[in-house]
Design a protein around this motif. Sequence first.
Motif, PDB file in Angstrom:
ATOM      1  N   PRO A 132      -9.084  -2.131  14.826  1.00 53.05           N
ATOM      2  CA  PRO A 132      -8.257  -1.473  13.809  1.00 53.05           C
ATOM      3  C   PRO A 132      -8.586  -1.981  12.404  1.00 53.05           C
ATOM      4  CG  PRO A 132      -6.910  -2.153  15.678  1.00 53.05           C
ATOM      5  CD  PRO A 132      -8.261  -2.785  15.864  1.00 53.05           C
ATOM      6  N   VAL A 133      -8.480  -1.099  11.430  1.00 53.61           N
ATOM      7  CA  VAL A 133      -8.791  -1.415  10.030  1.00 53.61           C
ATOM      8  C   VAL A 133      -7.490  -1.642   9.269  1.00 53.61           C
ATOM      9  CG1 VAL A 133      -9.879  -0.569   7.926  1.00 53.61           C
ATOM     10  CG2 VAL A 133     -10.870  -0.001  10.170  1.00 53.61           C
ATOM     11  N   PRO A 134      -7.346  -2.775   8.576  1.00 57.38           N
ATOM     12  CA  PRO A 134      -6.126  -2.980   7.771  1.00 57.38           C
ATOM     13  C   PRO A 134      -5.944  -1.847   6.770  1.00 57.38           C
ATOM     14  CG  PRO A 134      -7.386  -5.020   7.936  1.00 57.38           C
ATOM     15  CD  PRO A 134      -8.256  -3.927   8.500  1.00 57.38           C
ATOM     16  N   ASN A 135      -4.703  -1.416   6.608  1.00 57.47           N
ATOM     17  CA  ASN A 135      -4.436  -0.259   5.753  1.00 57.47           C
ATOM     18  C   ASN A 135      -3.470  -0.606   4.625  1.00 57.47           C
ATOM     19  OD1 ASN A 135      -4.505   2.588   5.053  1.00 57.47           O
ATOM     20  ND2 ASN A 135      -2.470   2.746   5.965  1.00 57.47           N
ATOM     21  N   LEU A 136      -2.221  -0.868   4.953  1.00 61.89           N
ATOM     22  CA  LEU A 136      -1.195  -1.104   3.942  1.00 61.89           C
ATOM     23  C   LEU A 136      -0.963  -2.594   3.772  1.00 61.89           C
ATOM     24  CD1 LEU A 136       0.367   1.063   2.328  1.00 61.89           C
ATOM     25  CD2 LEU A 136       2.315   0.649   3.846  1.00 61.89           C
ATOM     26  N   ASP A 137      -0.793  -3.017   2.529  1.00 61.68           N
ATOM     27  CA  ASP A 137      -0.446  -4.410   2.250  1.00 61.68           C
ATOM     28  C   ASP A 137       0.879  -4.755   2.931  1.00 61.68           C
ATOM     29  OD1 ASP A 137      -0.639  -6.953   0.461  1.00 61.68           O
ATOM     30  OD2 ASP A 137       1.352  -6.120   0.021  1.00 61.68           O
ATOM     31  N   LEU A 138       0.965  -5.940   3.518  1.00 61.99           N
ATOM     32  CA  LEU A 138       2.151  -6.318   4.292  1.00 61.99           C
ATOM     33  C   LEU A 138       3.420  -6.293   3.440  1.00 61.99           C
ATOM     34  CD1 LEU A 138       3.444  -7.318   6.897  1.00 61.99           C
ATOM     35  CD2 LEU A 138       2.847  -9.665   6.229  1.00 61.99           C
ATOM     36  N   GLY A 139       3.332  -6.786   2.208  1.00 60.08           N
ATOM     37  CA  GLY A 139       4.507  -6.786   1.346  1.00 60.08           C
ATOM     38  C   GLY A 139       5.003  -5.384   1.056  1.00 60.08           C
ATOM     39  N   LEU A 140       4.095  -4.487   0.764  1.00 58.18           N
ATOM     40  CA  LEU A 140       4.465  -3.100   0.507  1.00 58.18           C
ATOM     41  C   LEU A 140       5.016  -2.450   1.766  1.00 58.18           C
ATOM     42  CD1 LEU A 140       4.463  -0.748  -1.527  1.00 58.18           C
ATOM     43  CD2 LEU A 140       2.117  -0.221  -0.794  1.00 58.18           C
ATOM     44  N   TRP A 141       4.403  -2.759   2.889  1.00 59.50           N
ATOM     45  CA  TRP A 141       4.863  -2.217   4.171  1.00 59.50           C
ATOM     46  C   TRP A 141       6.298  -2.652   4.459  1.00 59.50           C
ATOM     47  CZ3 TRP A 141       6.165  -4.384   9.009  1.00 59.50           C
ATOM     48  CH2 TRP A 141       6.158  -3.503  10.097  1.00 59.50           C
ATOM     49  N   LEU A 247      -3.924   7.122  13.289  1.00 58.84           N
ATOM     50  CA  LEU A 247      -5.245   7.730  13.206  1.00 58.84           C
ATOM     51  C   LEU A 247      -5.590   7.933  11.733  1.00 58.84           C
ATOM     52  CD1 LEU A 247      -7.608   9.064  14.806  1.00 58.84           C
ATOM     53  CD2 LEU A 247      -6.337  11.213  14.606  1.00 58.84           C
ATOM     54  N   ASP A 248      -6.717   7.465  11.315  1.00 56.25           N
ATOM     55  CA  ASP A 248      -7.108   7.569   9.910  1.00 56.25           C
ATOM     56  C   ASP A 248      -7.119   9.031   9.466  1.00 56.25           C
ATOM     57  OD1 ASP A 248      -8.021   6.668   7.395  1.00 56.25           O
ATOM     58  OD2 ASP A 248     -10.097   7.047   7.948  1.00 56.25           O
ATOM     59  N   GLY A 249      -6.420   9.288   8.367  1.00 55.75           N
ATOM     60  CA  GLY A 249      -6.377  10.644   7.838  1.00 55.75           C
ATOM     61  C   GLY A 249      -5.278  11.512   8.409  1.00 55.75           C
ATOM     62  N   THR A 250      -4.409  10.954   9.285  1.00 55.55           N
ATOM     63  CA  THR A 250      -3.316  11.717   9.887  1.00 55.55           C
ATOM     64  C   THR A 250      -2.025  10.925   9.753  1.00 55.55           C
ATOM     65  OG1 THR A 250      -4.854  12.660  11.500  1.00 55.55           O
ATOM     66  CG2 THR A 250      -2.514  12.892  11.965  1.00 55.55           C
ATOM     67  N   LEU A 251      -1.210  11.239   8.746  1.00 54.50           N
ATOM     68  CA  LEU A 251       0.040  10.511   8.495  1.00 54.50           C
ATOM     69  C   LEU A 251      -0.190   9.004   8.501  1.00 54.50           C
ATOM     70  CD1 LEU A 251       2.767  12.444  10.571  1.00 54.50           C
ATOM     71  CD2 LEU A 251       2.489  12.393   8.096  1.00 54.50           C
ATOM     72  N   SER A 252      -1.191   8.575   7.768  1.00 55.23           N
ATOM     73  CA  SER A 252      -1.578   7.163   7.806  1.00 55.23           C
ATOM     74  C   SER A 252      -1.039   6.350   6.634  1.00 55.23           C
ATOM     75  CB  SER A 252      -3.108   7.055   7.825  1.00 55.23           C
ATOM     76  OG  SER A 252      -3.665   7.702   6.680  1.00 55.23           O
ATOM     77  N   GLY A 253      -0.248   6.969   5.757  1.00 58.07           N
ATOM     78  CA  GLY A 253       0.166   6.291   4.533  1.00 58.07           C
ATOM     79  C   GLY A 253       1.148   5.169   4.715  1.00 58.07           C
ATOM     80  N   LEU A 254       1.808   5.073   5.868  1.00 56.83           N
ATOM     81  CA  LEU A 254       2.813   4.034   6.096  1.00 56.83           C
ATOM     82  C   LEU A 254       2.349   2.976   7.092  1.00 56.83           C
ATOM     83  CD1 LEU A 254       6.010   6.259   6.382  1.00 56.83           C
ATOM     84  CD2 LEU A 254       5.635   4.492   4.656  1.00 56.83           C
ATOM     85  N   SER A 255       1.153   3.113   7.599  1.00 58.59           N
ATOM     86  CA  SER A 255       0.720   2.277   8.712  1.00 58.59           C
ATOM     87  C   SER A 255       0.067   0.976   8.249  1.00 58.59           C
ATOM     88  CB  SER A 255      -0.264   3.059   9.586  1.00 58.59           C
ATOM     89  OG  SER A 255      -0.535   2.351  10.769  1.00 58.59           O
ATOM     90  N   LEU A 256       0.365  -0.088   9.001  1.00 64.56           N
ATOM     91  CA  LEU A 256      -0.287  -1.371   8.727  1.00 64.56           C
ATOM     92  C   LEU A 256      -1.785  -1.293   9.010  1.00 64.56           C
ATOM     93  CD1 LEU A 256       1.980  -4.279  10.084  1.00 64.56           C
ATOM     94  CD2 LEU A 256       1.054  -4.028   7.767  1.00 64.56           C
ATOM     95  N   TYR A 257      -2.156  -0.575  10.064  1.00 67.51           N
ATOM     96  CA  TYR A 257      -3.556  -0.459  10.456  1.00 67.51           C
ATOM     97  C   TYR A 257      -3.885   1.010  10.726  1.00 67.51           C
ATOM     98  CZ  TYR A 257      -3.338  -5.509  11.240  1.00 67.51           C
ATOM     99  OH  TYR A 257      -3.179  -6.859  11.075  1.00 67.51           O
TER     100      TYR A 257
END
Length: 296
Positions: A132-141, A247-257
């Motif tokens: 898995p690829v890190p996506n959202l910063d933990l603090g923001l999440w 899944l990258d590109g599918t409702l991924s804006g809130l995900s940690l990874y």
Amino acid sequence: MQYTSHESYIAPARARPQLWRLVAGFILAAGIVFLWVIALFGTVFLVAGMDGGPAWLDRMTRADTPTSTLLVIATLWGLAFGAMAVTPLLHKRSAWTLFGPWRRMRRHFLLATLACGGVLALSAIIPFGYTPVPNLDLGLWLNFLPLSLVIILGQSGAEELFFRGYLQQQLAARFASPLAWMVLPSALFAMAHYDPASSPTAAWLVVAATGLFGLCGADLTARTGSIGAAWGFHFANNVVAILILSLDGTLSGLSLYVTPFGPEAADTLGPLLLRDMATTLVIWGAIRLAIARLGR
């Protein structure tokens, strides 16, 4: 396939089971969903202004930022508004009958949420075949987490109210066969998740996986006499799929990874979706066991 609990759950719908009421209710509920989406879009333009509004709508089509993802998920709240509006209007019964007995619903919701979360946590031990690829910063999440949980709770509940509540109750009041009250709502639920932007193989596998989930939810609702178990299953599943690993590109804006591939990767997605379907069946069994042991 009838259960005593299901009979009591659909009893309020038997007073007015006419198909014309159901068809009218479906159309009216769809109209309410449309108005709710328009209201959300209007709010976006009101806040962002006519200059910033189009940019926000573009972000919502991608759903790759926290706020845009929340807005997209919130559009599905309209299903709850629609179901709860047409039930008293066309069927002359309380909208609360869509939930089932309140105490039972809450207990089964909690048991299903815990069972689903536990199975998904254990399934994470089995290698996925990718990193898995890190996506959202933990603090923001963490900042978005409380609101995210509320929005997902409402979204999952709205879908359950409409598909396993309104449609299942009204169809079961009119038809004895599970092909009507179990399969038809699940098929509609599945087709609502069809994504033409994905590869054909992946798109139809998603439909199959979603349809299987719908059948499991319909069975849990029939066995328990409330939407609680199906709602808890849906909520916990979506929390993991939207907030933990998307899944990258599918409702991924809130995900940690996110996954290192998108919906176009049919060769990679195929085995993973089949694994998800197997996991769905295991979770369904775990929820039934938990309710049998602790939920009565």
